[in-house]
Design an enzyme around this catalytic site. Structure first.
Site, short mmCIF file in Angstrom:
data_model
loop_
_atom_site.label_atom_id
_atom_site.label_comp_id
_atom_site.label_asym_id
_atom_site.label_seq_id
_atom_site.Cartn_x
_atom_site.Cartn_y
_atom_site.Cartn_z
N LYS A 12 0.87 -1.25 -0.52
CA LYS A 12 0.16 0.11 0.39
C LYS A 12 0.78 1.74 -0.26
CE LYS A 12 -4.15 -1.93 2.22
NZ LYS A 12 -4.89 -1.70 3.25
N TYR A 52 -12.78 -1.37 -3.74
CA TYR A 52 -12.65 -1.84 -2.30
C TYR A 52 -14.55 -2.40 -1.96
CZ TYR A 52 -8.37 -1.92 0.24
OH TYR A 52 -7.53 -2.03 1.30
N PHE A 60 -15.40 4.17 7.10
CA PHE A 60 -13.89 4.12 6.55
C PHE A 60 -13.99 4.05 5.23
CE2 PHE A 60 -14.17 -0.71 8.08
CZ PHE A 60 -13.56 -0.88 6.51
N ARG A 88 -3.00 -14.43 4.11
CA ARG A 88 -2.93 -13.26 5.93
C ARG A 88 -2.68 -13.81 6.94
NH1 ARG A 88 -7.39 -9.43 4.47
NH2 ARG A 88 -7.55 -10.74 6.15
N ASN A 115 -1.80 0.36 6.77
CA ASN A 115 -1.18 -1.08 7.43
C ASN A 115 -0.37 -1.90 6.19
OD1 ASN A 115 -3.08 -1.79 5.97
ND2 ASN A 115 -4.27 -3.08 7.30
N HIS A 118 -2.67 -5.42 1.54
CA HIS A 118 -3.23 -6.06 1.27
C HIS A 118 -2.90 -7.09 0.86
CE1 HIS A 118 -7.41 -7.03 -0.05
NE2 HIS A 118 -7.29 -7.33 -1.24
N GLU A 129 -10.01 -10.54 -7.46
CA GLU A 129 -9.06 -9.78 -7.25
C GLU A 129 -7.91 -9.73 -8.60
OE1 GLU A 129 -7.57 -9.71 -3.25
OE2 GLU A 129 -10.20 -8.39 -2.39
#
Ligand code: UDP
Ligand code: MG
Length: 136
Positions: A12, A52, A60, A88, A115, A118, A129
């Site tokens: 990110k 998203y 958010f 993950r 964070n 992704h 994705e």
């Protein structure tokens, strides 16, 4: 039985901005992930909104889409045995404060919104994705 999977990973904007791209790729490679394809891009907010979309009702959502489109990102197809869950686990919890030692978000995450990475959350979403960023 072997279960080779592919998953979508994104480095990110907060991590690209801090020049963490190579460090994060090394972590993936050291954990046995192959990077099958990768590109550094900057996306429009409208594309982030599509990506998203599952979060469109969340408070958010707007900030998240602003953020993902705020600077360059690196999108990668990662491959490994059980890659979706493995990625993950290696990423760690969404909130870096809750992430376990040894995870990418623990090491590099700044906050729940910044964070650093992704990762697809299921095999089905991984396919969607990967197509989103790498079809044609
Ligand atoms: N997010 C946020 N605030 C929240 C929850 C999530 O800014 O309260 C952001 C965060 O960057 C997260 C992304 O929205 O990575 C997608 O949320 P999700 O619950 O899917 O977390 P992830 O799958 O990335 O761990
Ligand atoms: Mg998610």
């Amino acid at each position: 039985m072997s279960n080779i999977e592919q998953t979508l990973s994104i480095i990110k904007p907060d991590a690209v901005e801090r020049n963490l791209e190579n460090d994060i790729k090394e972590i993936f490679k050291n954990k046995g992930f192959s990077i099958l394809n990768e590109k550094k891009i900057q996306i429009e907010k409208t594309e982030a909104e599509k990506f998203y979309k599952v979060h469109e009702t969340k408070p958010f959502y707007n900030d998240l889409c602003e953020y993902l489109s705020s600077g360059p990102i690196v999108v990668m197809i990662l491959e490994k045995e059980n890659a979706v869950l493995g990625n993950r686990e290696l990423m760690g919890a969404t909130n870096p404060q809750d992430a376990l030692e040894g995870t990418i978000r623990k090491k590099y995450g700044i906050s729940i919104d910044k964070n650093s990475v992704h990762g697809s959350d299921s095999v089905e979403n991984a396919k969607i994705e990967i197509d989103f960023f790498f079809k044609d």
